[in-house]
Write a protein that holds these residues in place. Structure first.
Motif, PDB file in Angstrom:
ATOM      1  N   THR A  17       0.850  -1.183   0.000  1.00  0.00           N
ATOM      2  CA  THR A  17       0.000   0.000   0.000  1.00  0.00           C
ATOM      3  C   THR A  17       0.888   1.236   0.000  1.00  0.00           C
ATOM      4  O   THR A  17       1.844   1.315   0.777  1.00  0.00           O
ATOM      5  CB  THR A  17      -0.915  -0.004   1.246  1.00  0.00           C
ATOM      6  OG1 THR A  17      -1.712  -1.188   1.218  1.00  0.00           O
ATOM      7  CG2 THR A  17      -1.817   1.214   1.258  1.00  0.00           C
ATOM      8  N   ILE A  18       0.567   2.177  -0.875  1.00  0.00           N
ATOM      9  CA  ILE A  18       1.309   3.429  -0.984  1.00  0.00           C
ATOM     10  C   ILE A  18       0.323   4.592  -0.901  1.00  0.00           C
ATOM     11  O   ILE A  18      -0.715   4.570  -1.546  1.00  0.00           O
ATOM     12  CB  ILE A  18       2.088   3.499  -2.309  1.00  0.00           C
ATOM     13  CG1 ILE A  18       3.146   2.398  -2.333  1.00  0.00           C
ATOM     14  CG2 ILE A  18       2.706   4.873  -2.520  1.00  0.00           C
ATOM     15  CD1 ILE A  18       3.906   2.299  -3.619  1.00  0.00           C
ATOM     16  N   GLY A  19       0.683   5.585  -0.126  1.00  0.00           N
ATOM     17  CA  GLY A  19      -0.148   6.773  -0.047  1.00  0.00           C
ATOM     18  C   GLY A  19      -0.360   7.214   1.371  1.00  0.00           C
ATOM     19  O   GLY A  19       0.169   6.613   2.299  1.00  0.00           O
ATOM     20  N   PRO A  20      -1.127   8.259   1.493  1.00  0.00           N
ATOM     21  CA  PRO A  20      -1.820   8.959   0.418  1.00  0.00           C
ATOM     22  C   PRO A  20      -0.841   9.708  -0.498  1.00  0.00           C
ATOM     23  O   PRO A  20       0.179  10.226  -0.066  1.00  0.00           O
ATOM     24  CB  PRO A  20      -2.755   9.933   1.127  1.00  0.00           C
ATOM     25  CG  PRO A  20      -2.279  10.002   2.540  1.00  0.00           C
ATOM     26  CD  PRO A  20      -1.445   8.800   2.816  1.00  0.00           C
ATOM     27  N   VAL A  21      -1.194   9.722  -1.787  1.00  0.00           N
ATOM     28  CA  VAL A  21      -0.408  10.400  -2.814  1.00  0.00           C
ATOM     29  C   VAL A  21      -0.509  11.906  -2.588  1.00  0.00           C
ATOM     30  O   VAL A  21      -1.588  12.428  -2.319  1.00  0.00           O
ATOM     31  CB  VAL A  21      -0.925  10.022  -4.217  1.00  0.00           C
ATOM     32  CG1 VAL A  21      -0.258  10.851  -5.300  1.00  0.00           C
ATOM     33  CG2 VAL A  21      -0.717   8.536  -4.458  1.00  0.00           C
ATOM     34  N   THR A  24       3.278  16.745  -4.235  1.00  0.00           N
ATOM     35  CA  THR A  24       4.730  16.651  -4.376  1.00  0.00           C
ATOM     36  C   THR A  24       5.130  15.349  -5.077  1.00  0.00           C
ATOM     37  O   THR A  24       6.022  15.355  -5.935  1.00  0.00           O
ATOM     38  CB  THR A  24       5.425  16.759  -3.004  1.00  0.00           C
ATOM     39  OG1 THR A  24       5.076  18.020  -2.427  1.00  0.00           O
ATOM     40  CG2 THR A  24       6.932  16.648  -3.119  1.00  0.00           C
ATOM     41  N   ASP A  25       4.478  14.232  -4.724  1.00  0.00           N
ATOM     42  CA  ASP A  25       4.769  12.962  -5.406  1.00  0.00           C
ATOM     43  C   ASP A  25       4.558  13.103  -6.908  1.00  0.00           C
ATOM     44  O   ASP A  25       5.374  12.649  -7.718  1.00  0.00           O
ATOM     45  CB  ASP A  25       3.851  11.838  -4.893  1.00  0.00           C
ATOM     46  CG  ASP A  25       4.073  11.484  -3.439  1.00  0.00           C
ATOM     47  OD1 ASP A  25       5.219  11.600  -2.943  1.00  0.00           O
ATOM     48  OD2 ASP A  25       3.080  11.083  -2.789  1.00  0.00           O
ATOM     49  N   ILE A  26       3.451  13.726  -7.281  1.00  0.00           N
ATOM     50  CA  ILE A  26       3.109  13.877  -8.700  1.00  0.00           C
ATOM     51  C   ILE A  26       4.101  14.810  -9.401  1.00  0.00           C
ATOM     52  O   ILE A  26       4.582  14.510 -10.495  1.00  0.00           O
ATOM     53  CB  ILE A  26       1.654  14.363  -8.860  1.00  0.00           C
ATOM     54  CG1 ILE A  26       0.688  13.288  -8.329  1.00  0.00           C
ATOM     55  CG2 ILE A  26       1.353  14.694 -10.315  1.00  0.00           C
ATOM     56  CD1 ILE A  26      -0.750  13.735  -8.218  1.00  0.00           C
ATOM     57  N   VAL A  27       4.441  15.920  -8.764  1.00  0.00           N
ATOM     58  CA  VAL A  27       5.384  16.873  -9.365  1.00  0.00           C
ATOM     59  C   VAL A  27       6.765  16.238  -9.505  1.00  0.00           C
ATOM     60  O   VAL A  27       7.443  16.428 -10.519  1.00  0.00           O
ATOM     61  CB  VAL A  27       5.429  18.185  -8.548  1.00  0.00           C
ATOM     62  CG1 VAL A  27       6.576  19.079  -8.995  1.00  0.00           C
ATOM     63  CG2 VAL A  27       4.097  18.917  -8.675  1.00  0.00           C
ATOM     64  N   ARG A  28       7.198  15.480  -8.509  1.00  0.00           N
ATOM     65  CA  ARG A  28       8.497  14.803  -8.601  1.00  0.00           C
ATOM     66  C   ARG A  28       8.503  13.828  -9.775  1.00  0.00           C
ATOM     67  O   ARG A  28       9.492  13.735 -10.512  1.00  0.00           O
ATOM     68  CB  ARG A  28       8.810  14.066  -7.300  1.00  0.00           C
ATOM     69  CG  ARG A  28       9.156  15.022  -6.165  1.00  0.00           C
ATOM     70  CD  ARG A  28       9.392  14.312  -4.863  1.00  0.00           C
ATOM     71  NE  ARG A  28      10.616  13.529  -4.986  1.00  0.00           N
ATOM     72  CZ  ARG A  28      10.893  12.482  -4.245  1.00  0.00           C
ATOM     73  NH1 ARG A  28      10.039  12.061  -3.334  1.00  0.00           N
ATOM     74  NH2 ARG A  28      12.021  11.835  -4.393  1.00  0.00           N
ATOM     75  N   PHE A  29       7.413  13.079  -9.962  1.00  0.00           N
ATOM     76  CA  PHE A  29       7.342  12.147 -11.088  1.00  0.00           C
ATOM     77  C   PHE A  29       7.347  12.921 -12.404  1.00  0.00           C
ATOM     78  O   PHE A  29       7.984  12.506 -13.371  1.00  0.00           O
ATOM     79  CB  PHE A  29       6.104  11.252 -10.980  1.00  0.00           C
ATOM     80  CG  PHE A  29       6.121  10.134 -11.979  1.00  0.00           C
ATOM     81  CD1 PHE A  29       6.780   8.952 -11.715  1.00  0.00           C
ATOM     82  CD2 PHE A  29       5.488  10.281 -13.208  1.00  0.00           C
ATOM     83  CE1 PHE A  29       6.811   7.924 -12.648  1.00  0.00           C
ATOM     84  CE2 PHE A  29       5.513   9.269 -14.143  1.00  0.00           C
ATOM     85  CZ  PHE A  29       6.172   8.081 -13.861  1.00  0.00           C
ATOM     86  N   ALA A  30       6.640  14.032 -12.446  1.00  0.00           N
ATOM     87  CA  ALA A  30       6.625  14.872 -13.658  1.00  0.00           C
ATOM     88  C   ALA A  30       8.038  15.311 -14.006  1.00  0.00           C
ATOM     89  O   ALA A  30       8.454  15.274 -15.171  1.00  0.00           O
ATOM     90  CB  ALA A  30       5.721  16.080 -13.471  1.00  0.00           C
ATOM     91  N   ILE A  91      -4.597  13.108  -5.942  1.00  0.00           N
ATOM     92  CA  ILE A  91      -4.003  13.557  -4.687  1.00  0.00           C
ATOM     93  C   ILE A  91      -4.890  13.066  -3.541  1.00  0.00           C
ATOM     94  O   ILE A  91      -6.116  13.172  -3.590  1.00  0.00           O
ATOM     95  CB  ILE A  91      -3.895  15.094  -4.662  1.00  0.00           C
ATOM     96  CG1 ILE A  91      -2.942  15.561  -5.763  1.00  0.00           C
ATOM     97  CG2 ILE A  91      -3.438  15.586  -3.299  1.00  0.00           C
ATOM     98  CD1 ILE A  91      -2.976  17.057  -6.004  1.00  0.00           C
ATOM     99  N   GLY A  92      -4.255  12.500  -2.523  1.00  0.00           N
ATOM    100  CA  GLY A  92      -4.989  11.995  -1.361  1.00  0.00           C
ATOM    101  C   GLY A  92      -5.354  10.530  -1.456  1.00  0.00           C
ATOM    102  O   GLY A  92      -5.721   9.916  -0.449  1.00  0.00           O
ATOM    103  N   ASP A  93      -5.253   9.952  -2.647  1.00  0.00           N
ATOM    104  CA  ASP A  93      -5.580   8.533  -2.811  1.00  0.00           C
ATOM    105  C   ASP A  93      -4.487   7.649  -2.226  1.00  0.00           C
ATOM    106  O   ASP A  93      -3.305   8.001  -2.223  1.00  0.00           O
ATOM    107  CB  ASP A  93      -5.726   8.166  -4.294  1.00  0.00           C
ATOM    108  CG  ASP A  93      -7.011   8.657  -4.914  1.00  0.00           C
ATOM    109  OD1 ASP A  93      -7.906   9.113  -4.171  1.00  0.00           O
ATOM    110  OD2 ASP A  93      -7.117   8.591  -6.160  1.00  0.00           O
ATOM    111  N   THR A  94      -4.896   6.488  -1.756  1.00  0.00           N
ATOM    112  CA  THR A  94      -3.982   5.421  -1.353  1.00  0.00           C
ATOM    113  C   THR A  94      -4.178   4.298  -2.350  1.00  0.00           C
ATOM    114  O   THR A  94      -5.315   3.941  -2.675  1.00  0.00           O
ATOM    115  CB  THR A  94      -4.292   4.952   0.078  1.00  0.00           C
ATOM    116  OG1 THR A  94      -4.077   6.060   0.963  1.00  0.00           O
ATOM    117  CG2 THR A  94      -3.421   3.799   0.491  1.00  0.00           C
ATOM    118  N   VAL A  95      -3.086   3.765  -2.861  1.00  0.00           N
ATOM    119  CA  VAL A  95      -3.147   2.727  -3.883  1.00  0.00           C
ATOM    120  C   VAL A  95      -2.608   1.418  -3.319  1.00  0.00           C
ATOM    121  O   VAL A  95      -1.627   1.420  -2.567  1.00  0.00           O
ATOM    122  CB  VAL A  95      -2.385   3.152  -5.164  1.00  0.00           C
ATOM    123  CG1 VAL A  95      -0.925   3.407  -4.909  1.00  0.00           C
ATOM    124  CG2 VAL A  95      -2.549   2.127  -6.284  1.00  0.00           C
TER     125      VAL A  95
END
Length: 139
Positions: A17-21, A24-30, A91-95
């Motif tokens: 389980t990863i998150g919550p997203v 910053t996680d998204i911007v780093r991946f971008a 954002i905020g999701d846990t996967v």
């Protein structure tokens, strides 16, 4: 180099389980991948596209799933990996990353190819469905 692992049909590697997203996680991946589509960082643009907030790139979710898989089997044992994107990660999701061994077919000596069905899910919703083939040992 990591030796192939031993597995069997219906085995389910321990899920992760990863998150919550975070944004910053998204911007780093971008930044790592060079995907600067405003859908992934601009709330107003995301809203104009019908999303409540910016969403992660599909490749980010697929990458999380691939990392979980190769942590289990070793990247050098991965022979095929394919995914289908079915819902966005926000954002905020846990996967939850999971999979199941569907087949194990001998190929040579004490080696076999295992095929796994993979999933990245949020609650009961599949975000990414996938399939992978990995080299495993039969001994």
């Amino acid at each position: 180099m990591r030796n192939p692992i031993k597995t069997a049909v219906r085995e389910r590697p321990s899920p992760r389980t990863i998150g919550p997203v975070t944004q910053t996680d998204i911007v780093r991946f971008a930044g790592a991948g060079g995907d600067f589509n405003p859908l992934h960082h601009d709330p107003a643009f995301a809203a104009s596209a019908g999303f409540e907030q910016p969403i992660a790139m599909g490749q980010m979710t697929a990458g999380l799933l691939a990392a979980w898989l190769t942590d289990w089997c070793g990247v050098e044992n991965l022979r095929d990996y394919e995914v289908r994107f079915t819902a966005p990660l926000a954002i905020g999701d846990t996967v939850e990353l999971s999979g199941e061994v569907m087949t194990v077919e001998p190929i040579e000596d004490d080696l076999a190819l295992a095929t796994l069905e993979l999933a990245a899910t949020r609650g009961g919703t599949t975000l990414v469905a996938g399939r992978a083939t990995v080299v495993v040992t039969t001994t």
